[in-house]
Design a protein around this motif. Structure first.
Motif, mmCIF file in Angstrom:
data_model
loop_
_atom_site.group_PDB
_atom_site.id
_atom_site.type_symbol
_atom_site.label_atom_id
_atom_site.label_comp_id
_atom_site.label_asym_id
_atom_site.label_seq_id
_atom_site.Cartn_x
_atom_site.Cartn_y
_atom_site.Cartn_z
ATOM 1 N N GLY A 21 8.806 -0.842 2.301
ATOM 2 C CA GLY A 21 7.411 -0.833 1.883
ATOM 3 C C GLY A 21 6.977 0.498 1.336
ATOM 4 N N GLY A 22 5.773 0.518 0.788
ATOM 5 C CA GLY A 22 5.156 1.771 0.382
ATOM 6 C C GLY A 22 4.869 2.605 1.620
ATOM 7 N N GLU A 23 4.476 3.836 1.413
ATOM 8 C CA GLU A 23 4.155 4.703 2.566
ATOM 9 C C GLU A 23 2.718 4.390 2.986
ATOM 10 N N PHE A 73 0.868 -1.184 0.000
ATOM 11 C CA PHE A 73 0.000 0.000 0.000
ATOM 12 C C PHE A 73 0.900 1.228 0.000
ATOM 13 N N CYS A 74 0.527 2.236 -0.766
ATOM 14 C CA CYS A 74 1.332 3.457 -0.756
ATOM 15 C C CYS A 74 0.467 4.672 -1.013
ATOM 16 N N ARG A 75 0.691 5.710 -0.193
ATOM 17 C CA ARG A 75 -0.066 6.957 -0.387
ATOM 18 C C ARG A 75 0.573 7.809 -1.479
ATOM 19 N N ASN A 76 1.784 7.438 -1.883
ATOM 20 C CA ASN A 76 2.490 8.223 -2.895
ATOM 21 C C ASN A 76 2.143 7.765 -4.302
ATOM 22 N N ASP A 77 2.561 8.602 -5.249
ATOM 23 C CA ASP A 77 2.188 8.319 -6.627
ATOM 24 C C ASP A 77 3.386 8.537 -7.559
ATOM 25 N N CYS A 78 4.551 8.088 -7.111
ATOM 26 C CA CYS A 78 5.768 8.257 -7.917
ATOM 27 C C CYS A 78 5.493 7.696 -9.314
ATOM 28 N N LEU A 79 5.792 8.479 -10.327
ATOM 29 C CA LEU A 79 5.321 8.130 -11.672
ATOM 30 C C LEU A 79 5.908 6.829 -12.218
ATOM 31 N N TYR A 80 7.061 6.434 -11.707
ATOM 32 C CA TYR A 80 7.763 5.261 -12.242
ATOM 33 C C TYR A 80 7.397 3.959 -11.529
ATOM 34 N N CYS A 81 6.653 4.044 -10.442
ATOM 35 C CA CYS A 81 6.585 2.902 -9.515
ATOM 36 C C CYS A 81 5.304 2.072 -9.679
ATOM 37 N N GLY A 82 5.472 0.770 -9.757
ATOM 38 C CA GLY A 82 4.343 -0.129 -9.984
ATOM 39 C C GLY A 82 3.335 -0.178 -8.848
ATOM 40 N N ILE A 83 3.755 0.206 -7.622
ATOM 41 C CA ILE A 83 2.780 0.175 -6.512
ATOM 42 C C ILE A 83 2.287 1.582 -6.148
ATOM 43 N N ARG A 84 2.461 2.538 -7.064
ATOM 44 C CA ARG A 84 1.939 3.901 -6.829
ATOM 45 C C ARG A 84 0.430 3.827 -6.605
ATOM 46 N N ARG A 85 -0.085 4.796 -5.844
ATOM 47 C CA ARG A 85 -1.489 4.672 -5.416
ATOM 48 C C ARG A 85 -2.473 4.662 -6.578
HETATM 49 FE FE1 FES Z 1 5.240 4.501 -2.998
HETATM 50 FE FE2 FES Z 1 6.469 3.457 -4.982
HETATM 51 S S1 FES Z 1 5.048 5.105 -5.055
HETATM 52 S S2 FES Z 1 6.547 2.800 -2.950
#
Ligand code: FES
Ligand code: SAM
Length: 349
Positions: free
Chosen positions: A111-113, A65-77
Motif C-alpha cells: 500500500g501507499g504510506e 492513501f499515500c503521504r509520499n509524492d513519488c513523481l512517477y506514481c499514480g497514487i502520489r498524494r
Molecule cells: Fe506512495 Fe506511490 S507515491 S505508493
C-alpha cells in the motif's frame, strides 16, 4: 586497451556472478544480440535451483492513501483525481482467508504510506494472519518506516519486506522523487530490514524517466553486492495524472533481458514476472518466466477496489475475482511448461 567482447562478458557473468559496472553497461548495450543466450543461461541456472516451479504470492493492496509524492506514481498524494480507499482489518483478513482457500501460502500486504496503518494496527493484522494460517509467509510492502517500526512488525510475525531501491544512482533518485525523500533513507531502510532478519526485496523500474544504461549498470552492481532475497523489476508505465505522463513506457524486451542478467548475478533470487510486465505486453509475464523469473503475484484485493490502486495507466487484472486471477495465471504458466506451486516459496540458498 581493447574493448571486452560482450559474448565473453556474458559467459563470465554466468560463471563468476560479478562484473565491473562498465561491463554491465556493455552487456546492456548489446542486448539485442545477447538476449537469446542470456535467456538460455538464466533458465538453466533457475531450473537447477527451482526446477519448473513458479511460486505464487497473493497480493493484497491495502490502501491507496499515500503521504509520499513519488513523481512517477499514480497514487502520489498530489494526484487529486486519485480515488482513495483503505481496506478494513476485517477485509484484509478475509482476503487472506480466501487466498488460503485458493492455495496461497504467501500474502503480500502492499500500500501507499498511509498513517492509518500504525504499528499497532499492522501488528494486529500480521498476528491475525499468522495465527490463523501459521504455515503462511507474510510479506510487507508499505514503504519507508522507522527501524523501530520495522522491528515491531517483524516481532509480530512479518517474514519478508519488499522495498524497491528504485535506482542505485543518487542523482537519478532525486529526479524521480520529491525533495523530502532521500536515497540515503531508502538505503537505511534496506539495511535495517536486513539486520532485523527480514527476507528483503529491492528492485527498480525499467525505462524510468531519465534512466540511462549507466544507471541500470549501477542497479545491477547494487543487486550483485546487496544480494536481495527478492528483486522486483518491471517496466515504468506512465500514469496520465503525473508529471511523467508523456514519458514512454519501459519495454518488455529490456525488462526480460534484465531478468536474465539478474538471475545470472544472483542465481537463487526470487524474481517476479510483474503485473507491469503483463501490462506493456499481453504475454509479458510468460516471457518473464521464460527469461528466468520464478514468481507471479496474482491479485487478491476485493474487485471493488482494484481500479483504485492505479499506479499506472491500463493496469491489467483489475476486473477479475481472486479465483479467476489465480486460474488464469495457472493456465498461462502451465501453457509454457511450468508449474504453479502452492508453497511459501522461500529462497533456496
Ligand atoms: Fe506512495 Fe506511490 S507515491 S505508493
Ligand atoms: N508504498 C510502497 C513503496 O513505496 O515501496 C509500496 C507501493 S509502491 C506503489 C510499489 C512500487 O510500484 C514502487 O516501488 C514502484 O517501483 C512501482 N511503481 C509506482 N509507479 C509506477 C509506474 N508508473 N510504473 C511502474 N511501476 C510503478
Amino acid at each position: 586497451m581493447t574493448r571486452p567482447d560482450p559474448d565473453e562478458l556474458l559467459e563470465k557473468l554466468a560463471s563468476e556472478h560479478s562484473l565491473a559496472p562498465k561491463d554491465y553497461e556493455t552487456l546492456i548495450g548489446a542486448r539485442s544480440r545477447l538476449a537469446p543466450r542470456a535467456r538460455e543461461l538464466a533458465v538453466a541456472v533457475r531450473k537447477e535451483i527451482y526446477g519448473n516451479d513458479v511460486y505464487v504470492r497473493g497480493l493484497i493492496e491495502i490502501s491507496s492513501f499515500c503521504r509520499n509524492d513519488c513523481l512517477y506514481c499514480g497514487i502520489r498524494r498530489s494526484n487529486a483525481a486519485a480515488v482513495r480507499y483503505r481496506l478494513s482489518e476485517k477485509e484484509i483478513l478475509e482476503c487472506a482467508d480466501e487466498g488460503y482457500w485458493l492455495g496461497f501460502r504467501t500474502f503480500v500486504l502492499q500500500g501507499g504510506e498511509d498513517a492509518f496503518f500504525t504499528d499497532e494496527t499492522l501488528e494486529r493484522i500480521i498476528a491475525g494472519i499468522k495465527e490463523k494460517h501459521p504455515d503462511c509467509a507474510v510479506t510487507l510492502s508499505l514503504g519507508e518506516r522507522s527501524r523501530e517500526s520495522y522491528k515491531r512488525l517483524r516481532d509480530a510475525g512479518a517474514d519478508r519486506y519488499l522495498l524497491r531501491h528504485e535506482t542505485a544512482d543518487p542523482a537519478h533518485y532525486e529526479l524521480l522523487h520529491p525533495k523530502e525523500m532521500s536515497f540515503s533513507n531508502r538505503m537505511r531502510c534496506l539495511r535495517d530490514l536486513r539486520e532485523l532478519g527480514y527476507q528483503v526485496g529491492c528492485g527498480f523500474m525499467v525505462g524510468s524517466p531519465f534512466q540511462t544504461n549507466g544507471h541500470i549498470a549501477k542497479d545491477l552492481k547494487f543487486i550483485e553486492e546487496f544480494k536481495p532475497d527478492m528483486c522486483g523489476i518491471g517496466p515504468f508505465v506512465p500514469h496520465h495524472c503525473t508529471v511523467f505522463k508523456d514519458h514512454p513506457a519501459g519495454t518488455a524486451e529490456l525488462t526480460c533481458y534484465l531478468l536474465s542478467l539478474i538471475r545470472l548475478i544472483h542465481p537463487p533470487v526470487l524474481l517476479p514476472a510483474t503485473t507491469a510486465l503483463g501490462t506493456v505486453d499481453p504475454a509479458g509475464r510468460e516471457k518473464g518466466i521464460l527469461a528466468g523469473a520464478n514468481v507471479v503475484m496474482p491479485n487478491l484485493s476485493p474487485v471493488s477496489v482494484r481500479k483504485k490502486y492505479e499506479l499506472y495507466d491500463n493496469k491489467i487484472c483489475t476486473g477479475e475475482e481472486a479465483a479467476e486471477c489465480r486460474g488464469c495465471l495457472e493456465r498461462r504458466i502451465g501453457s509454457i511448461g511450468y508449474r504453479l506451486v502452492a508453497a511459501r516459496g522461500d529462497i533456496k540458498k
